[in-house]
Design a protein around this motif. Structure first.
Motif, mmCIF file in Angstrom:
data_model
loop_
_atom_site.group_PDB
_atom_site.id
_atom_site.type_symbol
_atom_site.label_atom_id
_atom_site.label_comp_id
_atom_site.label_asym_id
_atom_site.label_seq_id
_atom_site.Cartn_x
_atom_site.Cartn_y
_atom_site.Cartn_z
ATOM 1 N N ALA A 114 42.538 27.774 35.088
ATOM 2 C CA ALA A 114 42.761 29.139 34.626
ATOM 3 C C ALA A 114 42.779 30.054 35.841
ATOM 4 O O ALA A 114 42.292 29.695 36.916
ATOM 5 N N SER A 115 43.363 31.224 35.673
ATOM 6 C CA SER A 115 43.368 32.221 36.738
ATOM 7 C C SER A 115 43.225 33.600 36.114
ATOM 8 O O SER A 115 43.479 33.787 34.910
ATOM 9 N N PHE A 116 42.818 34.570 36.936
ATOM 10 C CA PHE A 116 42.538 35.912 36.444
ATOM 11 C C PHE A 116 43.103 36.974 37.382
ATOM 12 O O PHE A 116 43.272 36.732 38.579
ATOM 13 N N ILE A 117 43.362 38.135 36.815
ATOM 14 C CA ILE A 117 43.611 39.354 37.589
ATOM 15 C C ILE A 117 42.495 40.326 37.260
ATOM 16 O O ILE A 117 42.223 40.590 36.083
ATOM 17 N N LEU A 118 41.829 40.836 38.284
ATOM 18 C CA LEU A 118 40.752 41.809 38.118
ATOM 19 C C LEU A 118 41.143 43.106 38.799
ATOM 20 O O LEU A 118 41.575 43.102 39.954
ATOM 21 N N GLY A 119 40.986 44.207 38.091
ATOM 22 C CA GLY A 119 41.252 45.505 38.692
ATOM 23 C C GLY A 119 40.290 46.550 38.183
ATOM 24 O O GLY A 119 39.743 46.425 37.077
ATOM 25 N N GLY A 120 40.070 47.578 38.973
ATOM 26 C CA GLY A 120 39.203 48.662 38.540
ATOM 27 C C GLY A 120 38.563 49.377 39.702
ATOM 28 O O GLY A 120 39.015 49.293 40.850
ATOM 29 N N GLN A 121 37.468 50.061 39.411
ATOM 30 C CA GLN A 121 36.777 50.847 40.431
ATOM 31 C C GLN A 121 35.295 50.932 40.099
ATOM 32 O O GLN A 121 34.914 51.033 38.926
ATOM 33 N N ILE A 122 34.465 50.859 41.139
ATOM 34 C CA ILE A 122 33.019 51.045 41.020
ATOM 35 C C ILE A 122 32.630 52.270 41.845
ATOM 36 O O ILE A 122 33.157 52.473 42.953
ATOM 37 N N LYS A 123 31.765 53.077 41.316
ATOM 38 C CA LYS A 123 31.357 54.329 41.966
ATOM 39 C C LYS A 123 31.004 54.098 43.435
ATOM 40 O O LYS A 123 30.257 53.192 43.774
ATOM 41 N N GLY A 124 31.572 54.941 44.303
ATOM 42 C CA GLY A 124 31.332 54.815 45.735
ATOM 43 C C GLY A 124 32.351 53.965 46.447
ATOM 44 O O GLY A 124 32.372 53.910 47.684
ATOM 45 N N GLY A 125 33.231 53.290 45.688
ATOM 46 C CA GLY A 125 34.243 52.429 46.290
ATOM 47 C C GLY A 125 35.639 52.802 45.830
ATOM 48 O O GLY A 125 35.835 53.643 44.952
ATOM 49 N N ALA A 126 36.627 52.165 46.425
ATOM 50 C CA ALA A 126 38.024 52.441 46.104
ATOM 51 C C ALA A 126 38.480 51.654 44.880
ATOM 52 O O ALA A 126 37.847 50.672 44.481
ATOM 53 N N THR A 127 39.579 52.088 44.283
ATOM 54 C CA THR A 127 40.238 51.316 43.232
ATOM 55 C C THR A 127 40.864 50.084 43.877
ATOM 56 O O THR A 127 41.592 50.195 44.867
ATOM 57 N N ARG A 128 40.583 48.897 43.303
ATOM 58 C CA ARG A 128 41.038 47.661 43.931
ATOM 59 C C ARG A 128 41.578 46.693 42.876
ATOM 60 O O ARG A 128 41.232 46.786 41.697
ATOM 61 N N LEU A 129 42.420 45.771 43.343
ATOM 62 C CA LEU A 129 43.076 44.803 42.464
ATOM 63 C C LEU A 129 43.018 43.430 43.127
ATOM 64 O O LEU A 129 43.375 43.288 44.299
ATOM 65 N N PHE A 130 42.576 42.398 42.353
ATOM 66 C CA PHE A 130 42.409 41.049 42.886
ATOM 67 C C PHE A 130 43.084 40.024 41.982
ATOM 68 O O PHE A 130 43.170 40.212 40.769
ATOM 69 N N GLN A 131 43.514 38.921 42.590
ATOM 70 C CA GLN A 131 43.914 37.736 41.838
ATOM 71 C C GLN A 131 42.919 36.631 42.156
ATOM 72 O O GLN A 131 42.623 36.352 43.324
#
Length: 244
Positions: A114-131
């Protein structure tokens, strides 16, 4: 099979996924492949899943359980200090689930991939996108690679490469993704409607709009039919080969 896309814009992130799960021509079901965790003012996380359904559901189930538990030995997706650490946690969870399934099953680990795409933002950090890959490792989207696709991606990639612009609005990005999905739907029966769509606006730290698009959606029909007509018109306008 499935098809999911995470797209990074100047404005934020756009996610789209299909909902078809195919275990044979006579066993087609609809399952959600898009998940979201929100803690307003602190973090917004969206996860897209492709691959073995039992594996992806086990991973999401473990993440959900740990997010509600008070056990410090079970790291919570809602407590990770950064998007990088969140991607690492999901990769480790995925690797654990695949390893356990292969250990107890009669076939190779690839069967449970299986594989995933994760995206979002956590307070204090930048908006980011991962595979995130089945092996548990991951890569991050950059200006040179501003979107990720998982699942049956080859039919929908050309339009993304030709038309993507980081300055797009959410409305324009939705149109682009619908064209990408429409091309995939027409070429591969293992990808199917309805489609799930989510937005995240950079810096908002709150859940963005979320939609489900089915075959009767008037905008989807207009995009699908209009694109077919436009392609036919463009083809007809090109010069014929005159050396025969």
């Amino acid at each position: 099979m499935t098809y999911c896309v995470g797209l990074r814009l100047d404005k934020g992130l756009v996610f789209m996924s299909d909902t078809r799960t195919n275990a044979g021509i006579d066993n087609v079901s609809v399952f959600r492949k898009m998940y979201r965790w929100v803690r307003p003012g602190d973090r917004v996380l969206t996860l897209l899943a492709a691959g073995n359904l039992a594996t992806t559901q086990a991973v999401v189930g473990m993440l959900e359980e740990h997010s509600k538990a008070a056990d410090e030995r079970a790291p919570s997706i809602l407590q990770m200090p950064s998007m990088f650490q969140t991607a690492k946690l999901i990769g480790e969870t995925l690797k654990e689930v695949i390893s356990d399934s292969a250990k107890n099953g009669p076939e190779s680990e690839a069967t449970f991939g299986a594989s995933f795409i994760l995206g979002g933002q956590i307070k204090g950090g930048a908006t980011r996108l991962f595979q995130i890959y089945p092996e548990g490792n991951f890569i991050e989207a950059t200006a040179d690679t501003p979107f990720f696709q998982i699942g049956e991606h080859k039919y929908g990639k050309p339009i993304l490469l030709r038309a993507y612009d980081p300055a797009m609005s959410f409305a324009e990005a939705t149109k682009l993704l619908l064209l990408s999905f429409d091309s995939t739907l027409k070429a591969n029966l293992s990808v199917g409607l309805p489609l799930d769509l989510q937005f995240y606006e950079d810096g908002s730290l709150k859940a963005g709009a979320e939609f489900r698009i089915d075959q009767n959606d008037p905008y989807y029909r207009a995009i699908s039919d209009g694109w077919s007509d436009a392609l036919k018109a463009a083809f007809a306008s090109l010069p014929d080969f005159d050396r025969v």
